[in-house]
Design an enzyme around this catalytic site. Structure first.
Site, PDB file in Angstrom:
ATOM      1  N   ASP A 123      -7.697  -5.029   8.730  1.00  0.00           N
ATOM      2  CA  ASP A 123      -7.188  -3.840   8.044  1.00  0.00           C
ATOM      3  C   ASP A 123      -7.070  -4.004   6.536  1.00  0.00           C
ATOM      4  O   ASP A 123      -6.324  -3.277   5.877  1.00  0.00           O
ATOM      5  CB  ASP A 123      -5.834  -3.425   8.628  1.00  0.00           C
ATOM      6  CG  ASP A 123      -4.806  -4.544   8.548  1.00  0.00           C
ATOM      7  OD1 ASP A 123      -5.098  -5.600   7.963  1.00  0.00           O
ATOM      8  OD2 ASP A 123      -3.692  -4.359   9.071  1.00  0.00           O
ATOM      9  N   GLU A 176       0.817  -1.207   0.000  1.00  0.00           N
ATOM     10  CA  GLU A 176       0.000   0.000   0.000  1.00  0.00           C
ATOM     11  C   GLU A 176       0.855   1.262   0.000  1.00  0.00           C
ATOM     12  O   GLU A 176       1.956   1.276   0.547  1.00  0.00           O
ATOM     13  CB  GLU A 176      -0.896   0.018   1.247  1.00  0.00           C
ATOM     14  CG  GLU A 176      -1.837  -1.161   1.349  1.00  0.00           C
ATOM     15  CD  GLU A 176      -2.480  -1.286   2.712  1.00  0.00           C
ATOM     16  OE1 GLU A 176      -3.587  -1.834   2.774  1.00  0.00           O
ATOM     17  OE2 GLU A 176      -1.872  -0.837   3.709  1.00  0.00           O
TER      18      GLU A 176
END
Length: 361
Positions: free
Chosen positions: A238, A67
């Site tokens: 998450d 990410e």
């Protein structure tokens, strides 16, 4: 030593390595570092509307996720590169690794490059403690810590620093992880209890923290394990397809999140309808929304991590490290004598083959 960028050294950028970060954290002190970092995160939540906000840019695979987490307050820009690969521990690697950049919006030049594997663990714990400051029952002392991996000790230290939590009930499906956690936290001011089941761990807990790593839908907490009045700090869910709490817990709880468009994709609330009501943490901190209302309320912080928290961590390290020698300078940016003559740098470089070719020609 105080670092001040110099017009004569525009090519050099401070770099905080893992070694330097450990020196900085230990010199400041872990609890003081966490407390000050919590203050920085709170300050930036209070100016939430100043920030550019977008869900993180994620590349998902069967093994994990990579990410990018960017944001800017108009004066400075920060981003973090971070991965999450639960299988890594089987290969002797970290589940999460990260690095970050802090830059000047006015000229685009980076002001700092830093490791963020350790720093992410610290900022995640600091954000959890900040949320609990507004959501946990008053006078909370006992926390169940379910999932005793790399994040667990940081959570414990942050809750001790911010709320005075000093009784920990530990559980992990891997007994070795619990033994590691007990060993690391022994002598640091906690009353520690190793539990054989998650049900045992939550007995008498004011706060329940879940911080597991498996990249899948999981049920770490079932509805019957959660009594009235507790605060749940859900850290492990998450990414899409990764949760820790039974859906029925969510419907009984008042849910607080960082940034709803991201949390609805990655958090516990991915199990709920897209219009299920949630409250934003920044509004609680700013006094716009009530956090904990009464002693029977179940509060849930659906934590997935957001870019403003990394920005706060970068800002904090930049402010602190400049007063130390816990960094090196990287020759990172091209700085020709004449800004438009970048090619000339290659020509004038000692031993340049281009210069030799020109002379031969």
């Amino acid at each position: 030593m105080t670092y001040t960028p110099s017009i004569d050294k525009l090519n050099l950028v401070p770099f905080v390595s893992v070694h330097h970060m450990m020196e900085l954290v230990l010199e400041i002190g872990v609890e003081r570092f966490l407390a000050e970092l919590t203050d920085y995160i709170e300050e930036d939540f209070l100016r939430w509307e100043d920030f550019d906000k977008t869900p993180r840019v994620a590349a998902h695979s069967r093994e994990g996720v990579i990410e990018l987490m960017p944001t800017s307050d108009g004066k400075h820009y920060g981003f973090k590169y971070v991965n999450g690969h639960p299988k890594n521990t089987r290969e002797g690697r970290q589940t999460v690794t990260a690095f970050g950049v802090y830059a000047d919006v006015g000229n685009g030049y980076p002001l700092l490059i830093t490791e963020m594997t350790i720093l992410t663990a610290l900022r995640t714990a600091a954000t959890s403690a900040l949320a609990a400051k507004y959501l946990a029952p008053e006078g909370s002392r006992t926390m169940a810590l379910i999932g005793n991996g790399a994040q667990s000790e940081f959570q414990a230290m942050a809750f001790k620093a911010a709320l005075g939590v000093d009784r920990l009930r530990l559980y992990d499906i891997d007994g070795g992880a619990t033994e590691k956690c007990l060993r690391n936290l022994s002598g640091l001011g906690f009353e520690l209890t190793a539990c054989k089941t998650p049900e045992e761990a939550v007995e008498g807990a004011d706060i329940i923290t879940t911080a597991t790593a498996d990249k899948q839908y999981a049920t770490i907490l079932t509805d019957n394990m959660v009594g009235s009045g507790v605060h749940i700090n859900a850290v492990g869910g998450d990414c899409p397809g990764k949760t820790e709490l039974h859906r029925d817990i969510l419907t009984r709880s008042d849910i607080f999140v960082e940034y709803p468009p991201q949390t609805r994709i990655e958090g516990e609330i991915q199990q709920l309808a897209e219009d299920h009501p949630v409250e934003e943490l920044w509004q609680v901190i700013a006094g716009k929304v009530k956090g904990r209302r009464d002693a029977r309320q179940i509060t849930l912080f659906d934590s997935v991590g957001f870019a403003t928290e990394d920005f706060s961590a970068l800002r904090y390290v930049y402010d602190r490290v400049r007063e130390t020698d816990h960094f090196i300078e990287l020759d990172l940016l091209a700085d020709p004598d004449e800004p438009r003559d970048l090619f000339g740098m290659l020509l004038r470089f000692p031993g340049s083959s281009l210069l030799a070719a020109k002379k031969a020609g």
